[in-house]
Enzyme design. Structure first.
Site, short mmCIF file in Angstrom:
data_model
loop_
_atom_site.label_atom_id
_atom_site.label_comp_id
_atom_site.label_asym_id
_atom_site.label_seq_id
_atom_site.Cartn_x
_atom_site.Cartn_y
_atom_site.Cartn_z
N PRO A 13 -10.95 -0.16 -41.24
CA PRO A 13 -10.21 0.95 -40.63
C PRO A 13 -9.06 0.45 -39.75
O PRO A 13 -9.12 -0.67 -39.25
CB PRO A 13 -11.28 1.66 -39.78
CG PRO A 13 -12.37 0.68 -39.59
CD PRO A 13 -12.32 -0.28 -40.75
N HIS B 222 -16.78 -6.54 -38.90
CA HIS B 222 -15.85 -6.94 -39.96
C HIS B 222 -16.59 -7.68 -41.08
O HIS B 222 -16.28 -7.52 -42.26
CB HIS B 222 -14.72 -7.81 -39.39
CG HIS B 222 -13.70 -7.01 -38.63
ND1 HIS B 222 -12.39 -7.39 -38.49
CD2 HIS B 222 -13.81 -5.84 -37.96
CE1 HIS B 222 -11.74 -6.48 -37.77
NE2 HIS B 222 -12.57 -5.55 -37.42
N ASP B 223 -17.59 -8.47 -40.70
CA ASP B 223 -18.34 -9.21 -41.72
C ASP B 223 -19.13 -8.25 -42.61
O ASP B 223 -19.24 -8.44 -43.81
CB ASP B 223 -19.28 -10.22 -41.06
CG ASP B 223 -19.76 -11.26 -42.05
OD1 ASP B 223 -18.93 -11.77 -42.83
OD2 ASP B 223 -20.98 -11.55 -42.09
N ARG C 59 -17.74 -7.17 -32.81
CA ARG C 59 -16.65 -6.81 -33.74
C ARG C 59 -16.66 -7.72 -34.98
O ARG C 59 -16.44 -7.26 -36.11
CB ARG C 59 -15.30 -6.93 -33.02
CG ARG C 59 -14.15 -6.53 -33.92
CD ARG C 59 -12.87 -6.38 -33.13
NE ARG C 59 -11.81 -5.84 -33.97
CZ ARG C 59 -10.64 -6.44 -34.16
NH1 ARG C 59 -10.37 -7.57 -33.55
NH2 ARG C 59 -9.73 -5.88 -34.93
N ASN D 150 -7.33 -9.05 -39.28
CA ASN D 150 -8.16 -10.06 -38.63
C ASN D 150 -7.35 -11.14 -37.93
O ASN D 150 -7.78 -11.71 -36.93
CB ASN D 150 -9.06 -10.75 -39.66
CG ASN D 150 -10.09 -9.80 -40.22
OD1 ASN D 150 -10.57 -8.92 -39.52
ND2 ASN D 150 -10.44 -9.98 -41.49
N HIS E 92 -16.42 0.27 -28.57
CA HIS E 92 -15.19 0.13 -27.78
C HIS E 92 -15.43 0.44 -26.30
O HIS E 92 -14.49 0.59 -25.54
CB HIS E 92 -14.08 1.03 -28.35
CG HIS E 92 -13.55 0.54 -29.68
ND1 HIS E 92 -12.58 1.20 -30.38
CD2 HIS E 92 -13.88 -0.54 -30.42
CE1 HIS E 92 -12.32 0.54 -31.51
NE2 HIS E 92 -13.10 -0.52 -31.56
N THR E 93 -16.68 0.53 -25.91
CA THR E 93 -17.02 0.58 -24.48
C THR E 93 -16.84 -0.80 -23.83
O THR E 93 -16.87 -0.93 -22.62
CB THR E 93 -18.49 1.06 -24.29
OG1 THR E 93 -18.83 0.95 -22.91
CG2 THR E 93 -19.49 0.22 -25.06
N ASP F 185 -21.84 1.07 -21.91
CA ASP F 185 -22.32 2.37 -21.41
C ASP F 185 -21.58 3.48 -22.17
O ASP F 185 -20.93 3.19 -23.18
CB ASP F 185 -22.08 2.47 -19.89
CG ASP F 185 -20.61 2.20 -19.53
OD1 ASP F 185 -19.73 2.46 -20.37
OD2 ASP F 185 -20.35 1.71 -18.41
C1 HEM Z 1 -13.54 3.35 -36.26
C2 HEM Z 1 -12.70 2.45 -36.70
C3 HEM Z 1 -12.26 1.27 -35.89
C4 HEM Z 1 -10.98 0.88 -35.68
C5 HEM Z 1 -9.73 1.53 -36.24
C6 HEM Z 1 -11.03 -0.27 -34.81
C7 HEM Z 1 -9.92 -0.98 -34.39
C8 HEM Z 1 -9.94 -1.95 -33.43
C9 HEM Z 1 -8.78 -2.61 -32.91
C10 HEM Z 1 -7.34 -2.37 -33.38
C11 HEM Z 1 -9.19 -3.45 -31.94
C12 HEM Z 1 -8.30 -4.37 -31.10
C13 HEM Z 1 -8.01 -5.63 -31.90
C14 HEM Z 1 -6.95 -6.48 -31.29
O1 HEM Z 1 -6.12 -5.99 -30.54
O2 HEM Z 1 -6.92 -7.70 -31.59
C15 HEM Z 1 -10.63 -3.35 -31.85
C16 HEM Z 1 -11.41 -4.06 -30.97
C17 HEM Z 1 -12.78 -4.00 -30.97
N1 HEM Z 1 -13.58 -3.32 -31.87
FE1 HEM Z 1 -12.97 -1.90 -33.13
N2 HEM Z 1 -12.33 -0.56 -34.51
C18 HEM Z 1 -13.12 0.36 -35.16
C19 HEM Z 1 -14.49 0.37 -35.19
C20 HEM Z 1 -15.28 -0.58 -34.58
C21 HEM Z 1 -16.69 -0.75 -34.82
C22 HEM Z 1 -17.49 0.03 -35.86
C23 HEM Z 1 -17.12 -1.75 -34.00
C24 HEM Z 1 -18.48 -2.36 -33.87
C25 HEM Z 1 -19.60 -1.77 -34.16
C26 HEM Z 1 -15.97 -2.18 -33.24
C27 HEM Z 1 -15.99 -3.11 -32.24
C28 HEM Z 1 -14.87 -3.54 -31.54
C29 HEM Z 1 -14.94 -4.35 -30.34
C30 HEM Z 1 -16.21 -4.74 -29.60
C31 HEM Z 1 -13.62 -4.67 -30.00
C32 HEM Z 1 -13.14 -5.57 -28.86
C33 HEM Z 1 -13.12 -6.99 -29.40
C34 HEM Z 1 -12.68 -8.05 -28.39
O3 HEM Z 1 -12.44 -7.76 -27.24
O4 HEM Z 1 -12.59 -9.21 -28.84
N3 HEM Z 1 -14.87 -1.48 -33.65
N4 HEM Z 1 -11.06 -2.43 -32.77
#
Ligand code: HEM
Length: 319
Positions: free
Chosen positions: A160, A73-74, A69, A91, A190-191, A246
């Protein structure tokens, strides 16, 4: 037995196709970045980065998700560059893993001081994190430099949001040169990983038709309706296999069990439904598309050549 053999053959065929695609893609769009960028200046850079990354994930498996993640963001807003970007609303108290990147950076600085950028370290870390938790591997193109000119709140406008509509999500990714298919594949990150209650609260109390009722009531147990103490309580983004990379994320969407609104809109009767169904049926296609999209995402206009700087410490501006 025959089915397993056939599946493994089709996986291999997909992998070959993915490698060919990646090669084509690299030669078309990556004039400046190169996988051999540090071959002479820091030949052990990649193995030096890998060690602290693997140690950190072995200690806490969620760190794999946090690093992927952080790289996302970077790429979108250069989050490593200015401490103020870390504190921007999407962030703040949310992105994690800065200290792991700092550890990898200090290990690399010991072997080749002032050579390898923080942005490259993060790109390699994201790939290594994916591999560690069962996700795909890809060849990371290198040669990014660290930006010095991030806008203080680009994160507010460009990243986003969990309540974005499908149209809005598609346009945000398009603005970065990524297609709707790239976006769906990348959302498959988000898997793994977790989200805080306040990011999905509205969805689980909406009584809407695009959320499974049982799933919503289970999630409400640890995410109170009123903003308060529980707003940071965590829930897995993939309720089935939260620690493995997965395609269960996509299977969950088919059952209306996406955690974030922005997850579920990918399968809610709109233009991306077919892609979600395809990934839910075919994990190989998902993984190879994910790798392709990560490479594309890593190429969103990074400073190269004489632009930008090589940071000494990733979370601080050079003196
Ligand atoms: C499509 C638009 C996206 C939205 C709206 C979004 C939003 C979010 C949000 C709200 C969280 C939880 C943050 C928190 O509660 O602190 C999250 C977690 C995460 N996002 Fe996304 N995300 C998106 C796309 C992506 C993309 C493109 C990636 C990587 C290629 C990604 C990877 C992750 C990962 C791995 C987590 C879990 C992080 C952790 O457990 O520390 N996301 N995302």
């Amino acid at each position: 037995m025959v089915t397993v053999f056939r599946n493994s053959l089709s996986c291999q065929a997909n992998r070959v196709a993915a490698v060919v695609m990646l090669l084509l893609l690299s030669s078309a769009c990556q004039a400046k970045l190169s996988s051999t960028f540090y071959e002479k200046s820091c030949p052990n850079a990649l193995s030096t980065i890998r060690k602290p990354i693997r140690t950190a994930i072995a200690r806490e498996r969620r760190m794999a998700a946090s690093l992927i993640r952080l790289h996302f963001h970077d790429c979108f807003v250069q989050v490593l560059v200015f401490p103020s970007e870390k504190l921007a609303p999407p962030n703040n108290h949310s992105v994690r893993g800065f200290e792991v990147i700092d550890q990898a950076k200090s290990a690399v600085e010991k072997v080749c001081p002032g050579v390898v950028s923080c942005a490259d370290i993060l790109a390699v870390a994201a790939r290594d994190a994916s591999v560690y938790v069962g996700g795909p591997s890809w060849t990371v193109k290198l040669g990014r430099r660290d930006s010095t000119t991030a806008s203080p709140c680009l994160a507010c406008s460009d990243l986003p949001r969990p309540n974005d509509s499908l149209k809005r999500l598609i346009s945000r990714f398009r603005a970065k040169g990524l297609s709707a298919r790239d976006m769906v594949a990348l959302s498959g990150a988000h898997t793994i990983g977790q989200a805080q209650c306040f990011t999905f609260q509205e969805r689980i109390y909406s009584n809407g038709s695009n959320i499974d009722a049982g799933f919503a009531s289970k999630r409400r147990l640890r995410c109170p309706a009123t903003p308060g103490d529980g707003k940071s309580n965590l829930a897995a983004l993939d309720l089935v296999t939260p620690n493995s990379f997965d395609n269960n994320y996509f299977k969950n969407l088919l059952q209306k069990k996406g955690l974030l609104q922005s997850d579920q809109v990918l399968f809610s009767g709109g233009s991306t439904d077919d892609i979600v169904s395809e990934y839910s049926r075919n994990p190989c296609t998902f993984k190879s598309d994910f790798a392709t999209a990560m490479i594309k995402m890593g190429n969103i206009k990074p400073p190269t050549g004489s632009a930008g700087i090589i940071r000494k410490i990733c979370s601080q501006v050079n003196n």
